[in-house]
Design a protein around this motif. Sequence first.
Motif, short mmCIF file in Angstrom:
data_model
loop_
_atom_site.label_atom_id
_atom_site.label_comp_id
_atom_site.label_asym_id
_atom_site.label_seq_id
_atom_site.Cartn_x
_atom_site.Cartn_y
_atom_site.Cartn_z
N VAL A 1 0.86 -1.14 0.07
CA VAL A 1 0.11 -0.06 -0.11
C VAL A 1 0.84 1.23 -0.06
CG1 VAL A 1 -1.77 1.31 1.24
CG2 VAL A 1 -1.97 -1.40 1.25
N GLN A 2 0.56 2.00 -0.92
CA GLN A 2 1.31 3.41 -0.89
C GLN A 2 1.01 4.26 0.30
OE1 GLN A 2 0.01 6.53 -3.79
NE2 GLN A 2 2.22 6.27 -4.93
N LYS A 3 2.16 4.52 0.88
CA LYS A 3 2.25 5.14 2.07
C LYS A 3 1.95 6.83 1.89
CE LYS A 3 3.99 5.44 6.93
NZ LYS A 3 4.77 4.74 7.93
N LYS A 4 1.10 7.64 2.61
CA LYS A 4 0.67 8.81 2.35
C LYS A 4 1.66 9.73 3.40
CE LYS A 4 -2.68 7.68 -0.65
NZ LYS A 4 -2.53 8.18 -2.12
N LEU A 5 2.33 10.75 2.64
CA LEU A 5 3.07 11.80 3.69
C LEU A 5 2.65 13.09 3.15
CD1 LEU A 5 6.54 9.97 3.06
CD2 LEU A 5 4.93 9.64 5.04
N GLU A 6 2.82 14.04 4.20
CA GLU A 6 2.69 15.39 4.15
C GLU A 6 3.67 16.11 4.48
OE1 GLU A 6 -1.41 16.74 5.09
OE2 GLU A 6 -2.39 15.16 4.02
N LEU A 7 3.78 17.39 3.71
CA LEU A 7 5.10 18.19 4.33
C LEU A 7 4.69 19.38 3.87
CD1 LEU A 7 8.13 18.09 5.25
CD2 LEU A 7 8.65 17.95 2.63
N ASP A 8 4.94 20.40 4.78
CA ASP A 8 4.85 22.23 4.68
C ASP A 8 6.28 22.62 4.81
OD1 ASP A 8 4.43 24.58 5.08
OD2 ASP A 8 2.45 24.16 5.86
N PHE A 9 6.81 23.16 3.58
CA PHE A 9 8.07 23.56 3.53
C PHE A 9 8.22 25.00 4.46
CE2 PHE A 9 8.76 21.27 -0.33
CZ PHE A 9 10.01 20.47 -0.04
#
Length: 328
Positions: free
Chosen positions: A5-13
């Motif tokens: 399963v594709q892992k979901k990641l979130e990033l705010d520069f």
Amino acid sequence: MTARVQKKLELDFRAIGSGLRSGGLIRSSEVLGAVDDIFKAREHGYRRIDECTLLHVMNFEAAQPYSLTMARADLVCIQITIKGAYNRWIGDRMDLVNPNMVQISNTPRSVSDTQAGARLRGLLIVCERQHLLDHFRLNADPIPPAYRPIFLSRLGTPDALKLPLSSASIALVDQILACKYPEPLRGIFIGAKTIEIICGIVSQIHALPSRGLPRVVGARSRIQAIELAADIYRREIGNPPTIEQLALRVGLNRNELTSGFRDVFGLTPHAYGHMLRMEEAQSLLRVGRISISEVARRVGYEGYSSFSRAFHAHYGHAPSVADLLPGE
């Protein structure tokens, strides 16, 4: 077999930048959560170069597929990929980020999808748009109109400006990736090289012709490009690039690359790369610590048979452990 399963990641520069001092490093686990099962790397994180610039060093293998959503409002992202590829989505538009170009983009949000097993080497430089204009005196006039919003608009554009990857930029990226200094020397060194890369790209933009893209010209630059190509062959001996990929990476076309190798080494690029692989294979065989099949794998052959044929054609005899040079 069940697909991962594709892992979901979130990033705010912007959130990363506000929490870092110049030269500071924040590891990915601090902003993305537990990622040791995703990124196989000695170091995976984000470094602040100055008050307006962040750097992400890519030198890892993706252990599983992942999707990274990045918030990047009014930030110009300069992507330099030496090896590997991934898909970048801006809205419903998908671009392949590959080793062939510098890709410069500015959009409030993007999503990067990376497959398991992908090996990525390169850099992502994230810089305040206005900082590029004011501090580096970037002049957008030479840029084709469709791409000027990258530098002149807070909202940017879904299109990425693609420039040839110069031999100078490749060399600087390699120096950053190979840096073994401890902190704080590592941060100082990487910061200086990152600024040098930005200066080179701004200069490259200013030199854009009215049509087409800049190319390596001049005898000295051509020889430097050939020497860089030879170094790429030496460093990537187990997975050498194609002639087309190598030509793009050093800023030459296929004919210039081939004639340059003949002039400098007396061989075609393919023959030069093959020679390096055979010499490395013989060196490994003479040590005698690993199997012939493992030697074959390390110099880029999928199996014993194809390696044995190539070795026999080059040296006139089949490979064997503790292989010796004639006369020894």
